[in-house]
Design a protein around this motif. Structure first.
Motif, PDB file in Angstrom:
ATOM      1  N   MET A 176       0.930  -1.070  -0.137  1.00  0.00           N
ATOM      2  CA  MET A 176      -0.232  -0.027  -0.206  1.00  0.00           C
ATOM      3  C   MET A 176       0.807   1.075   0.084  1.00  0.00           C
ATOM      4  SD  MET A 176      -2.905   1.213   2.441  1.00  0.00           S
ATOM      5  CE  MET A 176      -3.316   2.861   2.984  1.00  0.00           C
ATOM      6  N   ARG A 177       1.819   1.217   0.561  1.00  0.00           N
ATOM      7  CA  ARG A 177       2.750   2.125   0.809  1.00  0.00           C
ATOM      8  C   ARG A 177       3.318   2.740  -0.445  1.00  0.00           C
ATOM      9  NH1 ARG A 177       5.011   5.664   4.704  1.00  0.00           N
ATOM     10  NH2 ARG A 177       6.602   6.884   3.811  1.00  0.00           N
ATOM     11  N   ALA A 178       3.622   1.841  -1.359  1.00  0.00           N
ATOM     12  CA  ALA A 178       4.308   2.405  -2.543  1.00  0.00           C
ATOM     13  C   ALA A 178       3.199   2.970  -3.620  1.00  0.00           C
ATOM     14  CB  ALA A 178       4.857   0.835  -3.285  1.00  0.00           C
ATOM     15  N   TYR A 179       1.862   2.248  -3.445  1.00  0.00           N
ATOM     16  CA  TYR A 179       0.865   2.797  -4.068  1.00  0.00           C
ATOM     17  C   TYR A 179       0.430   4.216  -3.700  1.00  0.00           C
ATOM     18  CZ  TYR A 179      -4.012   3.406  -5.774  1.00  0.00           C
ATOM     19  OH  TYR A 179      -5.192   4.067  -6.240  1.00  0.00           O
ATOM     20  N   ALA A 180       0.481   4.401  -2.449  1.00  0.00           N
ATOM     21  CA  ALA A 180       0.371   5.785  -1.843  1.00  0.00           C
ATOM     22  C   ALA A 180       1.320   6.674  -2.336  1.00  0.00           C
ATOM     23  CB  ALA A 180      -0.041   5.552  -0.163  1.00  0.00           C
ATOM     24  N   ASP A 181       2.651   6.446  -2.089  1.00  0.00           N
ATOM     25  CA  ASP A 181       3.531   7.354  -2.724  1.00  0.00           C
ATOM     26  C   ASP A 181       3.350   7.696  -3.897  1.00  0.00           C
ATOM     27  OD1 ASP A 181       4.925   7.466   0.080  1.00  0.00           O
ATOM     28  OD2 ASP A 181       6.259   5.924  -0.507  1.00  0.00           O
ATOM     29  N   LYS A 182       3.005   6.913  -4.954  1.00  0.00           N
ATOM     30  CA  LYS A 182       2.993   7.173  -6.220  1.00  0.00           C
ATOM     31  C   LYS A 182       1.639   7.961  -6.627  1.00  0.00           C
ATOM     32  CE  LYS A 182       3.300   4.923 -10.892  1.00  0.00           C
ATOM     33  NZ  LYS A 182       3.801   3.905 -11.491  1.00  0.00           N
ATOM     34  N   TYR A 183       0.515   7.351  -6.173  1.00  0.00           N
ATOM     35  CA  TYR A 183      -0.746   7.798  -6.555  1.00  0.00           C
ATOM     36  C   TYR A 183      -1.424   8.855  -5.400  1.00  0.00           C
ATOM     37  CZ  TYR A 183      -0.238   4.261 -10.126  1.00  0.00           C
ATOM     38  OH  TYR A 183       0.392   3.551 -11.143  1.00  0.00           O
ATOM     39  N   CYS A 184      -1.034   8.901  -4.051  1.00  0.00           N
ATOM     40  CA  CYS A 184      -1.879   9.720  -3.213  1.00  0.00           C
ATOM     41  C   CYS A 184      -1.293  10.983  -2.687  1.00  0.00           C
ATOM     42  CB  CYS A 184      -2.111   8.712  -2.111  1.00  0.00           C
ATOM     43  SG  CYS A 184      -2.941   7.239  -2.696  1.00  0.00           S
ATOM     44  N   ARG A 185       0.197  10.895  -2.826  1.00  0.00           N
ATOM     45  CA  ARG A 185       0.974  12.208  -2.297  1.00  0.00           C
ATOM     46  C   ARG A 185       0.282  13.600  -2.915  1.00  0.00           C
ATOM     47  NH1 ARG A 185       5.426  11.960   0.913  1.00  0.00           N
ATOM     48  NH2 ARG A 185       5.734   9.936   0.185  1.00  0.00           N
ATOM     49  N   GLY A 186      -0.093  14.433  -2.064  1.00  0.00           N
ATOM     50  CA  GLY A 186      -0.686  15.665  -2.609  1.00  0.00           C
ATOM     51  C   GLY A 186      -1.695  15.560  -3.386  1.00  0.00           C
ATOM     52  N   LYS A 187      -2.416  14.531  -3.070  1.00  0.00           N
ATOM     53  CA  LYS A 187      -3.732  14.165  -4.109  1.00  0.00           C
ATOM     54  C   LYS A 187      -5.055  14.457  -3.121  1.00  0.00           C
ATOM     55  CE  LYS A 187      -1.187  13.471  -7.652  1.00  0.00           C
ATOM     56  NZ  LYS A 187      -1.522  13.198  -9.030  1.00  0.00           N
ATOM     57  N   HIS A 188      -6.209  14.291  -3.584  1.00  0.00           N
ATOM     58  CA  HIS A 188      -7.396  14.118  -2.959  1.00  0.00           C
ATOM     59  C   HIS A 188      -7.803  12.656  -3.133  1.00  0.00           C
ATOM     60  CE1 HIS A 188     -12.004  15.337  -2.832  1.00  0.00           C
ATOM     61  NE2 HIS A 188     -11.566  14.427  -1.726  1.00  0.00           N
ATOM     62  N   VAL A 189      -7.943  11.977  -1.981  1.00  0.00           N
ATOM     63  CA  VAL A 189      -8.115  10.333  -2.029  1.00  0.00           C
ATOM     64  C   VAL A 189      -9.198  10.197  -1.381  1.00  0.00           C
ATOM     65  CG1 VAL A 189      -7.135   8.206  -1.329  1.00  0.00           C
ATOM     66  CG2 VAL A 189      -5.595  10.205  -1.793  1.00  0.00           C
ATOM     67  N   ALA A 190     -10.233   9.207  -2.009  1.00  0.00           N
ATOM     68  CA  ALA A 190     -11.509   8.840  -1.399  1.00  0.00           C
ATOM     69  C   ALA A 190     -11.189   7.527  -0.976  1.00  0.00           C
ATOM     70  CB  ALA A 190     -12.556   8.658  -2.571  1.00  0.00           C
TER      71      ALA A 190
END
Length: 80
Positions: free
Chosen positions: A1-15
Protein backbone atom coordinates in the motif's frame (compact mmCIF):
# COMPACT_ATOMS: atom_id res chain seq x y z
CA UNK A 1 0.00 0.00 0.00
CA UNK A 2 2.84 2.38 0.79
CA UNK A 3 4.26 2.17 -2.76
CA UNK A 4 0.76 2.82 -4.21
CA UNK A 5 0.15 5.72 -1.82
CA UNK A 6 3.55 7.26 -2.48
CA UNK A 7 2.95 7.14 -6.23
CA UNK A 8 -0.75 8.00 -6.48
CA UNK A 9 -1.80 9.74 -3.25
CA UNK A 10 0.90 12.23 -2.19
CA UNK A 11 -0.53 15.72 -2.66
CA UNK A 12 -3.80 14.30 -4.02
CA UNK A 13 -7.47 14.10 -3.03
CA UNK A 14 -8.11 10.47 -2.10
CA UNK A 15 -11.43 8.74 -1.47
CA UNK A 16 -11.54 5.95 1.11
CA UNK A 17 -14.47 3.59 0.60
CA UNK A 18 -15.82 1.73 3.62
CA UNK A 19 -13.80 2.81 6.64
CA UNK A 20 -15.57 2.74 10.01
CA UNK A 21 -12.39 3.71 11.83
CA UNK A 22 -9.93 6.15 10.30
CA UNK A 23 -6.79 4.01 10.04
CA UNK A 24 -6.51 4.28 6.23
CA UNK A 25 -7.19 7.99 6.42
CA UNK A 26 -4.42 8.42 9.01
CA UNK A 27 -1.92 6.52 6.87
CA UNK A 28 -2.81 8.54 3.77
CA UNK A 29 -2.49 11.87 5.56
CA UNK A 30 0.80 10.71 7.07
CA UNK A 31 2.11 9.84 3.60
CA UNK A 32 1.11 13.27 2.35
CA UNK A 33 -2.35 13.08 0.82
CA UNK A 34 -3.72 16.63 0.39
CA UNK A 35 -7.27 15.65 1.40
CA UNK A 36 -9.13 12.44 2.24
CA UNK A 37 -12.85 11.86 1.76
CA UNK A 38 -14.35 8.84 3.50
CA UNK A 39 -17.46 7.27 1.97
CA UNK A 40 -19.31 5.00 4.41
CA UNK A 41 -22.86 3.71 5.00
CA UNK A 42 -23.08 5.26 8.45
CA UNK A 43 -22.53 8.91 9.34
CA UNK A 44 -18.99 9.62 10.57
CA UNK A 45 -17.89 12.87 12.18
CA UNK A 46 -14.31 14.04 11.69
CA UNK A 47 -12.83 17.23 13.08
CA UNK A 48 -9.66 16.99 11.00
CA UNK A 49 -9.52 19.86 8.48
CA UNK A 50 -8.23 17.59 5.68
CA UNK A 51 -10.88 14.89 6.10
CA UNK A 52 -14.39 15.00 4.69
CA UNK A 53 -16.95 12.28 5.38
CA UNK A 54 -19.90 11.33 3.19
CA UNK A 55 -22.58 8.71 3.52
CA UNK A 56 -23.28 6.65 0.41
CA UNK A 57 -26.45 8.69 -0.15
CA UNK A 58 -24.52 11.99 0.10
CA UNK A 59 -21.90 10.67 -2.33
CA UNK A 60 -24.58 9.57 -4.81
CA UNK A 61 -26.37 12.91 -4.58
CA UNK A 62 -23.12 14.85 -5.07
CA UNK A 63 -22.17 12.67 -8.04
CA UNK A 64 -25.57 13.11 -9.68
CA UNK A 65 -25.67 16.90 -9.23
CA UNK A 66 -21.98 17.42 -10.08
CA UNK A 67 -21.03 19.02 -6.77
CA UNK A 68 -18.25 16.57 -5.79
CA UNK A 69 -14.64 17.65 -6.03
CA UNK A 70 -12.86 15.14 -8.32
CA UNK A 71 -10.87 12.36 -6.65
CA UNK A 72 -7.36 11.49 -7.76
CA UNK A 73 -7.46 7.98 -6.25
CA UNK A 74 -9.78 5.54 -4.48
CA UNK A 75 -8.65 3.15 -1.76
CA UNK A 76 -10.63 0.40 -0.07
CA UNK A 77 -9.41 -2.33 2.24
CA UNK A 78 -12.42 -4.65 2.09
CA UNK A 79 -15.51 -2.87 0.74
CA UNK A 80 -15.01 -3.21 -3.01
Amino acid sequence: MRAYADKYCRGKHVAVVGSKSPWLESILLGIGARHVTTIEYGKITSLHPNVTTLTNAEFSEGFMNGSLEPFDAFISFSSM
